[in-house]
Scaffold this motif. Structure first.
Motif, PDB file in Angstrom:
ATOM      1  N   THR A 289       5.792  10.268   6.254  1.00 40.95           N
ATOM      2  CA  THR A 289       5.763  11.271   7.385  1.00 40.95           C
ATOM      3  C   THR A 289       4.311  12.011   7.621  1.00 40.95           C
ATOM      4  N   ASP A 290       4.216  12.733   8.362  1.00 37.62           N
ATOM      5  CA  ASP A 290       2.587  13.532   8.372  1.00 37.62           C
ATOM      6  C   ASP A 290       2.627  14.505   7.405  1.00 37.62           C
ATOM      7  N   ASP A 291       3.755  15.147   6.790  1.00 36.24           N
ATOM      8  CA  ASP A 291       3.547  16.083   5.808  1.00 36.24           C
ATOM      9  C   ASP A 291       4.069  15.753   4.630  1.00 36.24           C
ATOM     10  N   ALA A 292       4.684  14.497   4.398  1.00 35.51           N
ATOM     11  CA  ALA A 292       5.077  14.412   3.150  1.00 35.51           C
ATOM     12  C   ALA A 292       4.057  14.150   2.047  1.00 35.51           C
ATOM     13  N   HIS A 293       4.229  14.891   0.934  1.00 35.34           N
ATOM     14  CA  HIS A 293       3.106  15.093   0.005  1.00 35.34           C
ATOM     15  C   HIS A 293       3.139  13.881  -0.902  1.00 35.34           C
ATOM     16  N   PHE A 294       2.011  13.226  -1.197  1.00 34.33           N
ATOM     17  CA  PHE A 294       2.198  11.907  -1.628  1.00 34.33           C
ATOM     18  C   PHE A 294       2.541  12.156  -3.312  1.00 34.33           C
ATOM     19  N   VAL A 295       2.232  13.286  -3.821  1.00 35.66           N
ATOM     20  CA  VAL A 295       2.633  13.191  -5.511  1.00 35.66           C
ATOM     21  C   VAL A 295       4.241  13.655  -5.628  1.00 35.66           C
ATOM     22  N   GLN A 296       4.507  14.686  -4.783  1.00 33.79           N
ATOM     23  CA  GLN A 296       5.644  15.470  -4.668  1.00 33.79           C
ATOM     24  C   GLN A 296       6.781  14.535  -4.159  1.00 33.79           C
ATOM     25  N   ASP A 297       6.504  13.995  -3.123  1.00 30.21           N
ATOM     26  CA  ASP A 297       7.380  13.402  -2.142  1.00 30.21           C
ATOM     27  C   ASP A 297       7.489  11.707  -2.081  1.00 30.21           C
ATOM     28  N   LEU A 298       6.422  11.148  -2.404  1.00 29.71           N
ATOM     29  CA  LEU A 298       6.253   9.693  -2.506  1.00 29.71           C
ATOM     30  C   LEU A 298       5.972   9.401  -3.854  1.00 29.71           C
ATOM     31  N   GLU A 299       5.855  10.235  -5.074  1.00 27.82           N
ATOM     32  CA  GLU A 299       5.748   9.748  -6.096  1.00 27.82           C
ATOM     33  C   GLU A 299       4.669   8.940  -6.697  1.00 27.82           C
ATOM     34  N   VAL A 300       3.320   9.392  -5.895  1.00 27.96           N
ATOM     35  CA  VAL A 300       1.975   8.597  -6.097  1.00 27.96           C
ATOM     36  C   VAL A 300       1.562   9.378  -7.322  1.00 27.96           C
ATOM     37  N   ASP A 301       1.084   8.398  -8.182  1.00 27.93           N
ATOM     38  CA  ASP A 301       0.310   8.712  -9.647  1.00 27.93           C
ATOM     39  C   ASP A 301      -0.996   8.589  -9.252  1.00 27.93           C
ATOM     40  N   SER A 302      -1.970   8.927 -10.233  1.00 27.78           N
ATOM     41  CA  SER A 302      -3.220   8.951 -10.215  1.00 27.78           C
ATOM     42  C   SER A 302      -3.984   7.420 -10.126  1.00 27.78           C
ATOM     43  N   LEU A 303      -3.355   6.449 -10.392  1.00 30.70           N
ATOM     44  CA  LEU A 303      -3.634   4.886 -10.235  1.00 30.70           C
ATOM     45  C   LEU A 303      -3.451   4.659  -8.863  1.00 30.70           C
ATOM     46  N   MET A 304      -2.212   5.108  -8.459  1.00 30.44           N
ATOM     47  CA  MET A 304      -1.875   4.670  -6.872  1.00 30.44           C
ATOM     48  C   MET A 304      -2.699   5.576  -5.889  1.00 30.44           C
ATOM     49  N   ALA A 305      -3.262   6.741  -6.359  1.00 32.88           N
ATOM     50  CA  ALA A 305      -4.022   7.492  -5.541  1.00 32.88           C
ATOM     51  C   ALA A 305      -5.419   6.804  -5.323  1.00 32.88           C
ATOM     52  N   LEU A 306      -5.915   6.131  -6.404  1.00 29.50           N
ATOM     53  CA  LEU A 306      -7.066   5.709  -6.518  1.00 29.50           C
ATOM     54  C   LEU A 306      -7.181   4.204  -5.833  1.00 29.50           C
ATOM     55  N   GLU A 307      -5.903   3.774  -5.685  1.00 26.29           N
ATOM     56  CA  GLU A 307      -5.832   2.538  -4.816  1.00 26.29           C
ATOM     57  C   GLU A 307      -5.932   2.807  -3.328  1.00 26.29           C
ATOM     58  N   ILE A 308      -5.147   4.118  -2.995  1.00 25.72           N
ATOM     59  CA  ILE A 308      -5.126   4.439  -1.630  1.00 25.72           C
ATOM     60  C   ILE A 308      -6.550   4.641  -1.167  1.00 25.72           C
ATOM     61  N   ALA A 309      -7.487   5.298  -2.368  1.00 28.15           N
ATOM     62  CA  ALA A 309      -8.938   5.723  -1.745  1.00 28.15           C
ATOM     63  C   ALA A 309      -9.414   4.340  -1.625  1.00 28.15           C
ATOM     64  N   VAL A 310      -9.473   3.508  -2.517  1.00 19.99           N
ATOM     65  CA  VAL A 310     -10.167   2.178  -2.632  1.00 19.99           C
ATOM     66  C   VAL A 310      -9.889   1.392  -1.369  1.00 19.99           C
ATOM     67  N   THR A 311      -8.580   1.529  -0.776  1.00 25.49           N
ATOM     68  CA  THR A 311      -8.221   0.629   0.333  1.00 25.49           C
ATOM     69  C   THR A 311      -8.747   1.379   1.602  1.00 25.49           C
ATOM     70  N   LEU A 312      -8.793   2.444   1.658  1.00 25.73           N
ATOM     71  CA  LEU A 312      -9.432   3.261   2.774  1.00 25.73           C
ATOM     72  C   LEU A 312     -10.883   3.142   2.942  1.00 25.73           C
ATOM     73  N   GLU A 313     -11.655   3.092   1.663  1.00 28.69           N
ATOM     74  CA  GLU A 313     -13.062   3.014   1.666  1.00 28.69           C
ATOM     75  C   GLU A 313     -13.204   1.507   2.228  1.00 28.69           C
TER      76      GLU A 313
ATOM     77  N   ASP B 179     -15.819  10.495  -2.125  1.00 24.66           N
ATOM     78  CA  ASP B 179     -16.261  10.808  -3.573  1.00 24.66           C
ATOM     79  C   ASP B 179     -15.088  11.675  -4.294  1.00 24.66           C
ATOM     80  N   ASP B 180     -15.337  11.919  -5.530  1.00 24.77           N
ATOM     81  CA  ASP B 180     -14.065  12.508  -6.385  1.00 24.77           C
ATOM     82  C   ASP B 180     -13.604  13.723  -5.749  1.00 24.77           C
ATOM     83  N   THR B 181     -14.550  14.610  -5.185  1.00 25.80           N
ATOM     84  CA  THR B 181     -14.122  15.980  -4.850  1.00 25.80           C
ATOM     85  C   THR B 181     -13.180  15.888  -3.676  1.00 25.80           C
ATOM     86  N   GLU B 182     -13.626  14.588  -2.631  1.00 23.70           N
ATOM     87  CA  GLU B 182     -12.710  14.484  -1.244  1.00 23.70           C
ATOM     88  C   GLU B 182     -11.391  13.792  -1.796  1.00 23.70           C
ATOM     89  N   MET B 183     -11.281  13.142  -2.967  1.00 27.68           N
ATOM     90  CA  MET B 183     -10.110  12.219  -3.276  1.00 27.68           C
ATOM     91  C   MET B 183      -9.107  13.317  -3.519  1.00 27.68           C
TER      92      MET B 183
END
Length: 86
Positions: free
Chosen positions: A27-51, A59-63
């Motif tokens: 959903t628009d407001d679902a928090h990736f970590v709290q609501d969708l249980e995204v861990d740091s590896l999954m967050a990196l995978e999202i970033a790479v996919t989007l790139e 960059d790291d600060t934008e991540m």
């Protein structure tokens, strides 16, 4: 009025596919970590996919700002607008 550089529903599908979850969970407001249980590896995978998908460099600060669909959408729109010289 200018058209958005990112289709929010397409972005929702990309994130859901990357996380291997149902698109309705992103959903628009679902928090990736709290609501969708995204861990740091999954967050990196999202970033790479989007790139790759949107041809941008996150960059790291934008991540750190990739916390929900809305924040990710705003980040991508900003990166694409900057690239387009808007």
């Amino acid at each position: 009025m200018t058209a958005s550089l990112v289709d929010k529903d397409e972005l929702r599908k990309v994130i859901a596919t990357t996380l291997d979850i149902d698109v309705d969970e992103v959903t628009d407001d679902a928090h990736f970590v709290q609501d969708l249980e995204v861990d740091s590896l999954m967050a990196l995978e999202i970033a790479v996919t989007l790139e790759k998908r949107f041809q941008v460099k996150i960059d790291d600060t934008e991540m750190a700002g990739i916390t929900s669909l809305t924040s990710t959408y705003e980040l991508l729109c900003g990166l694409l607008a900057k690239r387009a010289g808007r």
